[in-house]
Enzyme design. Sequence first.
Site, short mmCIF file in Angstrom:
data_model
loop_
_atom_site.label_atom_id
_atom_site.label_comp_id
_atom_site.label_asym_id
_atom_site.label_seq_id
_atom_site.Cartn_x
_atom_site.Cartn_y
_atom_site.Cartn_z
N HIS A 49 0.88 -1.17 0.00
CA HIS A 49 0.00 0.00 0.00
C HIS A 49 0.91 1.22 0.00
O HIS A 49 2.05 1.14 0.48
CB HIS A 49 -0.86 0.04 1.26
CG HIS A 49 -1.81 -1.12 1.39
ND1 HIS A 49 -1.71 -2.05 2.40
CD2 HIS A 49 -2.87 -1.50 0.64
CE1 HIS A 49 -2.68 -2.94 2.27
NE2 HIS A 49 -3.38 -2.64 1.20
N ASP A 52 2.21 1.80 3.36
CA ASP A 52 3.19 0.82 3.87
C ASP A 52 4.60 1.34 3.53
O ASP A 52 5.57 1.08 4.23
CB ASP A 52 3.07 -0.54 3.15
CG ASP A 52 1.79 -1.30 3.50
OD1 ASP A 52 1.39 -1.25 4.67
OD2 ASP A 52 1.22 -1.93 2.60
C1 GLO Z 1 -9.19 -7.14 1.48
C2 GLO Z 1 -8.24 -7.16 0.37
C3 GLO Z 1 -6.97 -6.39 0.66
C4 GLO Z 1 -6.28 -6.01 -0.62
C5 GLO Z 1 -5.08 -5.14 -0.36
C6 GLO Z 1 -4.40 -4.72 -1.64
O1 GLO Z 1 -10.13 -7.84 1.55
O2 GLO Z 1 -7.97 -8.48 -0.01
O3 GLO Z 1 -6.13 -7.14 1.49
O4 GLO Z 1 -5.89 -7.13 -1.34
O5 GLO Z 1 -5.48 -4.03 0.36
O6 GLO Z 1 -4.98 -3.60 -2.14
#
Ligand code: GLO
Length: 344
Positions: A49, A52
């Site tokens: 993210h 992150d």
């Molecule tokens: C939640 C999602 C989340 C996304 C992550 C990447 O249900 O799976 O984990 O994959 O934020 O954008």
Amino acid sequence: MTNNYRFSIGPWNISEGRDSYGPETRPAKDLVWKLALFKKGGFDAVMFHDDDIVPDIDTKSAAQVLKEAAEVRKQVEGEGLFVEMVAPRLWFSERTIDGGYTSNNAQDRQYAIDRSLQTIDIAQTMGTELIVLWLAREGTYVRESKSYARSLEYLAEAANKMLAHHPNIRLAIEPKPNEPVDVAYLPTAGHVLAFAHMTNDPGRVGSVIESAHCVLAGLDTADELEFAIAQKKLWSVHLNDQNGLKFDQDKPFGSVNLRSAFDQVRVLERHRYGSEHNACVAFDSHAYRTSGIDQVLDHAVNSRKTFLRMLEKVRAFDESAASALVASRDYQALDQLVIEHLIG
Ligand code: GLO
Ligand code: MG
């Protein structure tokens, strides 16, 4: 036989064990610690993210954000890893309480777009062209509060601005039917890929499919994967598992439904997934709350192990016997062929 898959994971997959009913059960670890663990666990790439990479991102100048991103890229590459994708984490902000791109408030919609354009700049700095959009709060808690058609237009406007921001980026939208919202606007691969045609450059709008989200939508994960593959739009996968219709569990890959895991790997293998665009196999799972810090990556290491064991099963499957049973329409025997192959 060689394994030609690249495996990816995100820093949020090393979680502290907090859930809606209780606090953290493990200490927080920094990114440097996590990157070293990813490498040791057999991973090749990292999903990020935006925050992150740059914590407290909204409090920093654009120049500071890119400076910090460049430093993180060095840390990632220093571990021998590469960056698979970057995603704007819109759903934590107080500006997105009513959704981001589809909020009823014009200033909040603008915030979501500006933050996403910044994510694209970060992705450039990190050396990836893949932008993942998990549309967490783009949906409704109260159906009558928004217009679906208008919301799709807002989403397309936002996507068009992102596509115009850099000519090479690709948007991989991650469908999910619910959670945190009650009803999401883009719940399935079909919705995502139909939506792509509402944008100015449908060829650059594809998908990332997550196993648990398909189960939550009542769909077959292998079919969702193959639907996206058939349209050349499967740009990442979040393999995990989900025990029926409940909260999004993000269990280790194969931990609930081994046959579905077999079918998922078989689809990827049959279509040579990963041979284009550096596409990775990511495991978007979490450690159980009961796990200690020493086991905090076991869910992902085990998911990778299960994937590779399933790959052996897929490669050893008697495809000609299966084809003969298909030709004679003996699907009962085909069913048993798969079951006995899995039992071993
Ligand atoms: C939640 C999602 C989340 C996304 C992550 C990447 O249900 O799976 O984990 O994959 O934020 O954008
Ligand atoms: Mg996911």
